[in-house]
Design a protein around this motif. Sequence first.
Motif, PDB file in Angstrom:
ATOM      1  N   LEU A   2       9.366  49.982 -18.943  1.00 48.63           N
ATOM      2  CA  LEU A   2      10.924  50.121 -18.872  1.00 48.63           C
ATOM      3  C   LEU A   2      11.578  51.033 -20.030  1.00 48.63           C
ATOM      4  O   LEU A   2      12.268  51.785 -19.808  1.00 48.63           O
ATOM      5  N   GLN A   3      10.835  50.816 -21.312  1.00 47.00           N
ATOM      6  CA  GLN A   3      11.282  51.686 -22.270  1.00 47.00           C
ATOM      7  C   GLN A   3      10.908  52.826 -22.097  1.00 47.00           C
ATOM      8  O   GLN A   3      11.624  54.071 -22.275  1.00 47.00           O
ATOM      9  N   ALA A   4       9.704  53.470 -21.572  1.00 49.78           N
ATOM     10  CA  ALA A   4       9.166  54.739 -21.218  1.00 49.78           C
ATOM     11  C   ALA A   4       9.880  55.459 -20.201  1.00 49.78           C
ATOM     12  O   ALA A   4      10.356  56.566 -20.142  1.00 49.78           O
ATOM     13  N   LYS A   5      10.667  54.528 -19.193  1.00 57.06           N
ATOM     14  CA  LYS A   5      11.498  55.242 -18.239  1.00 57.06           C
ATOM     15  C   LYS A   5      13.020  55.036 -18.374  1.00 57.06           C
ATOM     16  O   LYS A   5      13.696  55.831 -17.984  1.00 57.06           O
ATOM     17  N   GLY A   6      13.223  54.585 -19.893  1.00 58.72           N
ATOM     18  CA  GLY A   6      14.734  54.628 -20.339  1.00 58.72           C
ATOM     19  C   GLY A   6      15.574  53.631 -19.685  1.00 58.72           C
ATOM     20  O   GLY A   6      16.867  53.854 -19.615  1.00 58.72           O
ATOM     21  N   ASP A   7      14.967  52.720 -19.122  1.00 57.54           N
ATOM     22  CA  ASP A   7      15.862  51.447 -18.412  1.00 57.54           C
ATOM     23  C   ASP A   7      16.143  50.456 -19.547  1.00 57.54           C
ATOM     24  O   ASP A   7      15.752  49.448 -19.397  1.00 57.54           O
ATOM     25  N   TRP A   8      17.038  50.781 -20.280  1.00 56.30           N
ATOM     26  CA  TRP A   8      17.433  49.917 -21.310  1.00 56.30           C
ATOM     27  C   TRP A   8      18.634  48.929 -20.810  1.00 56.30           C
ATOM     28  O   TRP A   8      18.527  47.856 -21.361  1.00 56.30           O
TER      29      TRP A   8
ATOM     30  N   THR B 232      15.899  46.145 -19.726  1.00 56.30           N
ATOM     31  CA  THR B 232      15.489  45.328 -20.884  1.00 56.30           C
ATOM     32  C   THR B 232      16.564  44.444 -21.574  1.00 56.30           C
ATOM     33  O   THR B 232      16.168  43.414 -21.990  1.00 56.30           O
ATOM     34  N   GLY B 233      17.741  45.126 -21.483  1.00 56.05           N
ATOM     35  CA  GLY B 233      18.868  44.186 -22.009  1.00 56.05           C
ATOM     36  C   GLY B 233      19.221  43.113 -21.291  1.00 56.05           C
ATOM     37  O   GLY B 233      19.527  42.007 -21.643  1.00 56.05           O
ATOM     38  N   ARG B 234      19.026  43.163 -19.787  1.00 54.70           N
ATOM     39  CA  ARG B 234      19.216  41.772 -19.174  1.00 54.70           C
ATOM     40  C   ARG B 234      18.061  40.978 -19.320  1.00 54.70           C
ATOM     41  O   ARG B 234      18.337  39.860 -19.443  1.00 54.70           O
ATOM     42  N   GLN B 235      16.915  41.374 -19.308  1.00 54.86           N
ATOM     43  CA  GLN B 235      15.754  40.445 -19.551  1.00 54.86           C
ATOM     44  C   GLN B 235      16.029  39.662 -20.718  1.00 54.86           C
ATOM     45  O   GLN B 235      15.730  38.661 -21.164  1.00 54.86           O
ATOM     46  N   PHE B 236      16.206  40.651 -21.917  1.00 51.32           N
ATOM     47  CA  PHE B 236      16.335  39.923 -23.437  1.00 51.32           C
ATOM     48  C   PHE B 236      17.491  39.114 -23.529  1.00 51.32           C
ATOM     49  O   PHE B 236      17.444  38.027 -24.302  1.00 51.32           O
TER      50      PHE B 236
ATOM     51  N   MET C 263      13.697  47.104 -30.020  1.00 49.64           N
ATOM     52  CA  MET C 263      14.523  46.215 -29.177  1.00 49.64           C
ATOM     53  C   MET C 263      15.728  45.860 -29.548  1.00 49.64           C
ATOM     54  O   MET C 263      16.650  45.281 -28.916  1.00 49.64           O
ATOM     55  N   HIS C 264      16.155  46.255 -30.891  1.00 50.92           N
ATOM     56  CA  HIS C 264      17.437  46.079 -31.381  1.00 50.92           C
ATOM     57  C   HIS C 264      18.446  46.872 -30.627  1.00 50.92           C
ATOM     58  O   HIS C 264      19.656  46.781 -30.793  1.00 50.92           O
ATOM     59  N   LEU C 265      17.995  47.917 -29.986  1.00 52.52           N
ATOM     60  CA  LEU C 265      18.802  48.710 -29.184  1.00 52.52           C
ATOM     61  C   LEU C 265      19.579  47.785 -28.158  1.00 52.52           C
ATOM     62  O   LEU C 265      20.811  47.981 -27.877  1.00 52.52           O
ATOM     63  N   ASN C 266      18.940  46.782 -27.855  1.00 56.34           N
ATOM     64  CA  ASN C 266      19.641  45.849 -26.957  1.00 56.34           C
ATOM     65  C   ASN C 266      20.258  44.689 -27.571  1.00 56.34           C
ATOM     66  O   ASN C 266      20.609  43.534 -27.122  1.00 56.34           O
ATOM     67  N   ALA C 267      20.496  44.611 -29.013  1.00 56.11           N
ATOM     68  CA  ALA C 267      20.832  43.518 -29.816  1.00 56.11           C
ATOM     69  C   ALA C 267      22.454  43.295 -29.337  1.00 56.11           C
ATOM     70  O   ALA C 267      22.391  41.997 -29.433  1.00 56.11           O
TER      71      ALA C 267
END
Length: 230
Positions: A51-57, A60-64, A86-90
Amino acid sequence: MRTLGLIGGISAESTVVYYQLLNRLVRERLGGLHSAKLILWSVDFAPVAELQAKGDWDETGRQFAEAARRLVAAGAEGLMICANTMHLNAPQVAEAGGVPLIHIADATAQALKARGVARPLLLATRFTMEKPFYLDRLRGQGLDGFAPEAADRERLHAIIYDELCQGVIREESRREVLGIIERGRAAGADGVIFGCTEIGLLLDPADMALPTVDSAVAHCEAAVEFALGA
């Protein structure tokens, strides 16, 4: 003692360091047989990395965020994301959890300032070095952080994902990262951030020519202050 909820597995190699260090710090503070009160949600990193490689943040935010909700439901009173990237999704994690999130960039900034650093070189994944969420947070606390040049960013990213996250430690890579640090010093860095929680597996901050903060260590120290605070 407050219970800490850890979102780990990003990567599993550094989450081991988190577990050991949090427990050691609590034992040093309280003595005897004391250890940290922890709940760990450990993800499978491969799908996250895709997901990171695809830029689907968003995903990742939903999952975290879901991981945060589950940790709080299990009794966590404070949250940690055991990774810098993953603090991008903090924001999503903090909102979903509804309890304090101990932010790794804040802990790192405080440790840097305590060492008198003003212009640190950020060593991290390409995402952390190139997206604004991390360096902007440091700048908001008075630090003029910067990342290596493009070729060094690509090489460092490869070392992290292809080697360190998979438990591979190579002397050649160690020399390469030391070269990146030296080029950063020549560009004006007065300190270094190990801004990926795996870099401390490769290098020891005590061996660096510049004041160096391992973000994983600073993060754990801040978390223990929270856990044992009034």
